[in-house]
Every structure is written in C-alpha cells, then in structure tokens.
Write an enzyme that holds these catalytic residues in place. Sequence first.
Site, PDB file in Angstrom:
ATOM      1  N   THR A   1      19.670 -14.357   6.763  1.00 36.69           N
ATOM      2  CA  THR A   1      19.961 -14.328   5.335  1.00 36.69           C
ATOM      3  C   THR A   1      20.948 -15.446   5.179  1.00 36.69           C
ATOM      4  O   THR A   1      21.465 -15.540   3.910  1.00 36.69           O
ATOM      5  CB  THR A   1      20.623 -12.898   4.816  1.00 36.69           C
TER       6      THR A   1
ATOM      7  N   GLY B   1      21.523  -5.329   0.969  1.00 33.40           N
ATOM      8  CA  GLY B   1      21.313  -5.467  -0.543  1.00 33.40           C
ATOM      9  C   GLY B   1      20.928  -3.772  -0.820  1.00 33.40           C
ATOM     10  O   GLY B   1      19.631  -3.833  -0.473  1.00 33.40           O
ATOM     11  N   HIS B   2      21.432  -3.287  -1.393  1.00 34.94           N
ATOM     12  CA  HIS B   2      21.353  -1.654  -1.820  1.00 34.94           C
ATOM     13  C   HIS B   2      21.179  -1.723  -3.407  1.00 34.94           C
ATOM     14  O   HIS B   2      22.203  -1.858  -3.968  1.00 34.94           O
ATOM     15  CB  HIS B   2      22.164  -0.844  -1.192  1.00 34.94           C
TER      16      HIS B   2
ATOM     17  N   MET C   1       8.533   5.085  -2.361  1.00 29.91           N
ATOM     18  CA  MET C   1       7.645   3.933  -2.912  1.00 29.91           C
ATOM     19  C   MET C   1       6.123   4.740  -2.808  1.00 29.91           C
ATOM     20  O   MET C   1       5.133   3.904  -2.767  1.00 29.91           O
ATOM     21  CB  MET C   1       7.532   2.723  -2.220  1.00 29.91           C
TER      22      MET C   1
ATOM     23  N   PRO D   1      10.343 -13.623  -0.936  1.00 29.64           N
ATOM     24  CA  PRO D   1       9.236 -12.578  -1.089  1.00 29.64           C
ATOM     25  C   PRO D   1       9.504 -12.030   0.240  1.00 29.64           C
ATOM     26  O   PRO D   1       9.366 -12.562   1.322  1.00 29.64           O
ATOM     27  CB  PRO D   1       7.965 -13.455  -1.133  1.00 29.64           C
ATOM     28  N   ARG D   2       8.967 -10.826   0.259  1.00 28.14           N
ATOM     29  CA  ARG D   2       8.965 -10.120   1.602  1.00 28.14           C
ATOM     30  C   ARG D   2       7.321  -9.956   1.884  1.00 28.14           C
ATOM     31  O   ARG D   2       6.529 -10.019   1.285  1.00 28.14           O
ATOM     32  CB  ARG D   2       9.425  -8.607   1.307  1.00 28.14           C
TER      33      ARG D   2
ATOM     34  N   GLN E   1      20.231  -2.494   6.549  1.00 29.82           N
ATOM     35  CA  GLN E   1      18.948  -2.888   7.360  1.00 29.82           C
ATOM     36  C   GLN E   1      18.127  -1.700   7.934  1.00 29.82           C
ATOM     37  O   GLN E   1      18.363  -0.738   7.225  1.00 29.82           O
ATOM     38  CB  GLN E   1      19.400  -3.853   8.629  1.00 29.82           C
TER      39      GLN E   1
ATOM     40  N   ALA F   1      14.736   1.207   0.508  1.00 28.45           N
ATOM     41  CA  ALA F   1      15.432   1.923  -0.651  1.00 28.45           C
ATOM     42  C   ALA F   1      16.476   3.103  -0.312  1.00 28.45           C
ATOM     43  O   ALA F   1      16.533   3.900  -0.772  1.00 28.45           O
ATOM     44  CB  ALA F   1      14.164   2.564  -1.602  1.00 28.45           C
ATOM     45  N   LYS F   2      17.319   2.739   0.755  1.00 21.68           N
ATOM     46  CA  LYS F   2      18.034   3.647   1.459  1.00 21.68           C
ATOM     47  C   LYS F   2      19.077   3.765   0.284  1.00 21.68           C
ATOM     48  O   LYS F   2      19.912   4.949   0.256  1.00 21.68           O
ATOM     49  CB  LYS F   2      18.956   3.006   2.726  1.00 21.68           C
TER      50      LYS F   2
ATOM     51  N   ASP G   1       4.768   5.791  -5.277  1.00 17.81           N
ATOM     52  CA  ASP G   1       4.046   5.488  -6.613  1.00 17.81           C
ATOM     53  C   ASP G   1       3.276   4.015  -6.288  1.00 17.81           C
ATOM     54  O   ASP G   1       2.167   3.782  -6.817  1.00 17.81           O
ATOM     55  CB  ASP G   1       5.134   5.165  -7.759  1.00 17.81           C
TER      56      ASP G   1
ATOM     57  N   ASP H   1      14.972  -2.624   3.669  1.00 16.55           N
ATOM     58  CA  ASP H   1      14.568  -2.685   2.378  1.00 16.55           C
ATOM     59  C   ASP H   1      13.901  -1.466   2.086  1.00 16.55           C
ATOM     60  O   ASP H   1      12.916  -1.559   1.359  1.00 16.55           O
ATOM     61  CB  ASP H   1      13.726  -3.923   1.850  1.00 16.55           C
TER      62      ASP H   1
END
Length: 440
Positions: free
Chosen positions: A130, A40-41, A336, A309-310, A229, A15-16, A338, A13
Amino acid sequence: MAGTCVIGLQWGDEAKGKLVDLLTPNYDLVVRYQGGANAGHTVVVGEKVYKLHQIPSGILNPSVMNVVATGVVLNPATFIEELESLAKEGVVPNENLMVSDRAHLVCPWHFLEDKALNSSTADGEDIGTTLRGIGPCYRDKVGRSYAIRLGDLYQDDFKERVDKIVAAKKGLIGALQGSSADKVDLHPKTIYEQYVAYGEKLLPFVGDTTAMLLDAIDEDRNILFEGAQGALLDVDHGTYPFVTSSNSSGVGVPSGAGVPAEAVGKVIGVIKSYSTRVGGGPFPTELHDELGQKIRDLGNEYGTTTGRPRRCGHFDAVAVRYSARLSGVDALSLMMLDVVSHLPEIKIASAYELDGQRIDYFPSHVSELRRVKPIYETVPGWEEDCSQLQSWDDFPAGAKYFVKRVSEIVGKPVEIVSVGPDRAQTIFIEQNWRAGLPFS
Ligand code: IMP
C-alpha cells in the site's frame, strides 16, 4: 473474561469494520493490535460512511474504550487527520481512546524505503504494498537500531535520535536509490519539529495500553479485538512473501495486543462469499474474465486505502479452511451474500489439484500455490435480491444451501450473514449448526 476477536480469513477487505461496529455495543473495549494505515475499514451508519484506517471501529460508540495497542505501526500524521475528519462528523474521542506509548511510528524514511524497494521480493516481483511504509517500519522495529516508538517523542534525547537516524537513513536510502546521501529528501530539523507537534496533539491519548488491557482482563471486562488485513496476509503463515509485515491471523492477537493467549475467547472469522486480493501474489481461484469484473462491480471491489481495483475470484474453501483453523475460529461471518445472489451459479473451491494429485491442504510455499488448480463444487444460484431480508427464515432455499455448503466445507459454522453495507443488513443465525439447523 469474555474476549472476542474478529479476524479476516482471506486476503483482507472482508468487511470486518462493519462487523466490529455492529458487535461493539456488547463490549467495553475495542482493540486494534497490528497493521497500521494500510488497513481501511468502512463503517456505514445510516447516510454516513466512515472510513477508518487506524482508529478502532468502536470509536462511533462513545461508551466504548478504543485501544490502539503496541503491535500497531502508527502513522501520526494520518492518525491526526482521521481524528479531525471524525470531529467534523461530530465524533470527538476524549477519554475513550488510548494509543500505546510502545507503538512504533511510521516516519518519512519509511515511505521512501517502501517506494525505493518498489515493494518487490528478492525475485523482483511486485508485492504491491500500500506504500504506507508498513514493512520498513516493522523492519526497523525488529532491527531496533533505527526505531522510534510513540513514547520516544516525549524523551529529552528525541532530537538527537532523529538526527542520528536521519543521517543513517540518508546513506541507506541513497544507496537504494542509486544516489548520494545528500540527495535524499529528509531534513532532520523539519522531521523533528513535525513529530514534536504530532506528539503534542496525541499526548491526551497516549498511555500504557498493555497495563490497561491487563487490568481490564482482571476486571472481567468484555474486549473485542479488531484484526486488520486477513489471515492469508500473515507474515509468518500467509502466502509469503506476498503478505503484510504483521501477524494478521488469529495468532497475532496476544502478541500485538499484549494480552495472554487465554484472553482471546471466541474467534469470529470473517469471509466474503467470494475471494478478493489486492497487490501481487498467488490467488488460485482468481477470475480474469467477465465474471471477475461482474463481481468487482457488484461488490464495489476497489481499495478503501489505495482505490486500486481488487482482484476477484471464486470462494476458496481450501484457503479459508486453513486460515480458520490457524486462527482458532469458532464461528464464521459470511459477508456480501447479496453480491453472489446475482449470479446464475456459484463456485466453491473445495480441494486443489497439485501436479496431478488431489490435495485438500493449503500449500506452504508460493511456488506450489502457483501451480495448484482449484477443484470446484458448483452451487446453483438463486438470483433473488436478498439485501432487504430481515430473517434467516425468509432466505431463498438456494442461499441457505450455499451457506450450509460453506459451513460444511470450511468446517466451521456460519453464524452471521451480511447482505449489504448497513448495520441493518445483517442476519444473526440463531442456531446450532452442528445439529444441522437451520439448513434442514
Ligand atoms: P503492506 O501491508 O502495505 O506492506 O502491503 C503488503 C500486502 O498486503 C499488499 O499485497 C497489500 O495490498 C496487502 N494489504 C495490506 N493491507 C491490506 C488491507 O487492509 N486489505 C487488503 N490488502 C492489504
């Protein structure tokens, strides 16, 4: 030959997908080579949000060849759904998508096994998979007796194969569930018909991706390898047993894609400005307080695949230093930024304390990882919105200092900074980090 791979250096996760989408125009091929529908991308293009699980992120660019290579475990049902939902958005792959005939198929019994084992370790602890059947499918691949590869769908003995496997799986799953085999909800005729239908829909895309990639290498074409992953979830080198079932670090590229190691040229390691983890397992810098929730909310840290939730925590440079070295990283892409721009101060774990001793390595055993206490370096926050900044020169001095410290402590240069989900919110730092620029 110019091969580049994009590898997540944390627990996934990172953001690849955004980065792959952004780099894609420079490449002829984009290759997924491990994992499956557990990934999940998310790719945001203007107003549109694309959620990709198995199809490479390069699919949004019609001139790029997208390859799902041998090391992927393919869920044909959700792969077809993904194709259909892309078609609704006007993205219709034709000649630019190839799926390996050697890729193993996730089958209905794999979901039952994932669930029946309650995704737990031998100690009964929850891995929190998952539940996409990934581990059981890889187990069958390695075990060989009950495996089905995509190419098997087109063989004359496919029906016989399904009958045999279902009979065996009913016994095994019945034993796991504590029920008799005939209570196990698997019906060979239905499964056979379903998978034949999937085979028909997938046929235009099926091919020998290994041969195709070897040709592409001989022809000097540019290849982008898209990791799924993160390296800390690597089955051999991650926080075992709290890992996924494939080699998700840089070491997995040659075997999963079917290319020689020298085909992997530049490695870009993707990291978030903090850490997250989904599912069980050690997480030394995890936050259980309001700050953790604040990061979760600011970063929208809820799973793309499962909605869970992570778990959130501070940036762990000890873990990333390890995963970056393991993956042969040349440059870092820091995502991230930001999110941490809203924090009054930012902590970076630069070492650990283990049983009273300071250590700077990432322990190999989970029992030690559970005992480590992070030693933090605190960087003052800059509390300025960075999300609209276009040039590195315009960044607040505090943000530049944070990026510099991440580079220094991890030991790899940050060359790309992301300040939001959109393609435009990405800054390529054109500099030579080793010369100390542009941080001076
Ligand atoms: P599995 O891959 O479904 O077997 O799950 C094994 C572990 O990897 C669990 O902790 C999952 O939460 C984690 N995992 C699997 N895929 C991803 C991903 O794409 N992002 C983050 N974590 C993942």
